[in-house]
Design an enzyme around this catalytic site. Structure first.
Site, PDB file in Angstrom:
ATOM      1  N   ASP A   1       6.841 -14.855   5.883  1.00 32.04           N
ATOM      2  CA  ASP A   1       7.365 -16.087   5.508  1.00 32.04           C
ATOM      3  C   ASP A   1       7.879 -16.156   4.140  1.00 32.04           C
ATOM      4  O   ASP A   1       7.582 -15.212   3.142  1.00 32.04           O
ATOM      5  CB  ASP A   1       6.499 -17.151   6.059  1.00 32.04           C
ATOM      6  CG  ASP A   1       5.166 -17.047   4.926  1.00 32.04           C
ATOM      7  OD1 ASP A   1       4.621 -15.906   4.857  1.00 32.04           O
ATOM      8  OD2 ASP A   1       4.648 -18.311   4.643  1.00 32.04           O
TER       9      ASP A   1
ATOM     10  N   GLU B   1       1.974 -17.379   4.871  1.00 30.71           N
ATOM     11  CA  GLU B   1       1.146 -17.231   3.451  1.00 30.71           C
ATOM     12  C   GLU B   1       1.596 -18.081   2.445  1.00 30.71           C
ATOM     13  O   GLU B   1       0.873 -18.285   1.646  1.00 30.71           O
ATOM     14  CB  GLU B   1       1.624 -15.738   3.007  1.00 30.71           C
ATOM     15  CG  GLU B   1       0.927 -15.190   1.951  1.00 30.71           C
ATOM     16  CD  GLU B   1       1.453 -15.591   0.468  1.00 30.71           C
ATOM     17  OE1 GLU B   1       0.807 -15.522  -0.617  1.00 30.71           O
ATOM     18  OE2 GLU B   1       2.599 -16.090   0.417  1.00 30.71           O
TER      19      GLU B   1
END
Length: 358
Positions: A72, A130
């Protein structure tokens, strides 16, 4: 969604991975593309948990390495699709995710496909969420759902490290330091007590604080204690009766959560202090046999990691872990995010040399 071709160069694969947008919460298209790409390789067992993809070898080796990277990014701001640029004479790939941390993911994907007979078994993990609240972190979720996948002797996280080895990481703690007052009309301020004014000693203590440098297993970690937000006030004509200063403490991995809490409460003795979040750091673990072999293979001089990273999750499981990836961490989340082509190549060569035993 375009397919990922894992036979491409790591640089070309970086461009392809970055151009599949995957802002936190929207990782599914990239996770789908990764799953489809690695599923084509018979030497890899594929496991999916949400938008986290695991690919691992099962060769019966006596040692196993876990290599992970998050897929991400923070929100896009006019910096996709990526572009090839030259910055100060350095050839770079410019755009969101190039540093944090899709160049590292691209290197990992390429090596996962190509290394069919490594001297150690390898578990590759590409995980979601994350960049947001820790409770959503795909690596944390995977460790709860499939703890067996975390069995290993050494771990590498592909966080940007300028292509250098950064051992362990600092811990991080957030605290709210509060003051109270008495509301009154601002035309008659002497009747009340101004809670914002009472916060002045809090800010003074922070300004006077000097960051400590603490050596842990040969690496020197720099601590920090800073105000990151302040809130208070009722209206433009009201003396405020409450004020809150949010403080962030970055602490060396020699301290645990309890010790870090004591440091903060001692600094703010006399104030109402609430610890709202704490994540312990990770010791370097560079004395582990595989860690030594890795450092020797890539020809690195290990440095400390000042920021908190998911190496701490591995450390908490008793697995020594380091950060190793292309990209300048100072450019992570920056709108001018860019990664040098030379660093992508260097990290690929380093990991390949170690994982191929050559």
């Amino acid at each position: 969604m375009p397919a990922l071709d894992l036979t491409q160069s790591s640089a070309a694969l970086t461009r392809a991975v970055c151009d599949i947008p995957s802002v936190s919460g929207d990782e599914t298209p990239l996770a789908d593309a990764i799953e489809a790409a690695v599923s084509a390789y018979a030497h890899l067992e594929i496991i999916r948990d949400g938008d986290t993809i695991v690919a691992r070898t099962n060769l019966g080796r006596d040692r196993r390495v876990v290599i992970a990277g998050h897929i991400d990014t923070v929100p896009i701001n006019g910096n996709l699709p990526v572009e090839d640029r030259s910055v100060d004479g350095v050839d770079v790939i410019w755009g969101r995710g190039t540093v944090d941390m899709k160049a590292g993911v691209a290197v990992q994907l390429k090596l996962a496909a190509e290394l069919t007979e490594p001297p150690v078994d390898i578990t590759w993990m590409w995980y979601d969420h994350e960049e947001v609240d820790s409770a959503l972190n795909g690596l944390g979720r995977l460790s709860r759902n499939r703890p067996d996948l975390f069995e290993g002797d050494f771990a590498i996280l592909g966080e940007p490290s300028n292509g250098e080895v950064e051992g362990g990481c600092n811990g991080t703690l957030r605290a709210i330091v509060r003051t109270e007052g008495v509301r009154a009309h601002s035309a008659r301020s002497w009747i009340g007590e101004n809670a914002i004014h009472k916060a002045a000693p809090i800010l003074a203590r922070l300004a006077e604080y000097r960051a400590r440098e603490i050596e842990v297993e040969g690496l020197v970690y720099r601590e920090g204690l800073n105000a990151v937000s302040i809130s208070g006030g009722v209206a433009g004509n009201v003396i405020p009766d409450a004020c809150a200063v949010e403080v962030n403490y970055r602490f060396a991995p020699s301290r645990d959560a309890a010790a870090a809490t004591r440091v903060v409460t001692d600094v703010f003795t006399g104030f109402d202090v609430e610890i709202v979040d704490v994540a312990e750091g990770a010791r370097p673990g560079l004395d582990a046999a595989l860690a030594k072999e890795f450092v020797d293979a890539v020809g690195a001089t290990p440095k400390p990691k000042y920021g908190w990273t998911d190496v701490a999750r591995f450390s908490a499981l008793g697995i020594p872990a380091v950060n190793y990836g292309p990209g300048d961490p100072h450019l992570a989340h920056h709108d001018e995010e860019r990664v040098p082509l030379a660093q992508i190549d260097a990290v690929e060569r380093g990991l390949r040399a170690w994982l191929s035993g050559s």
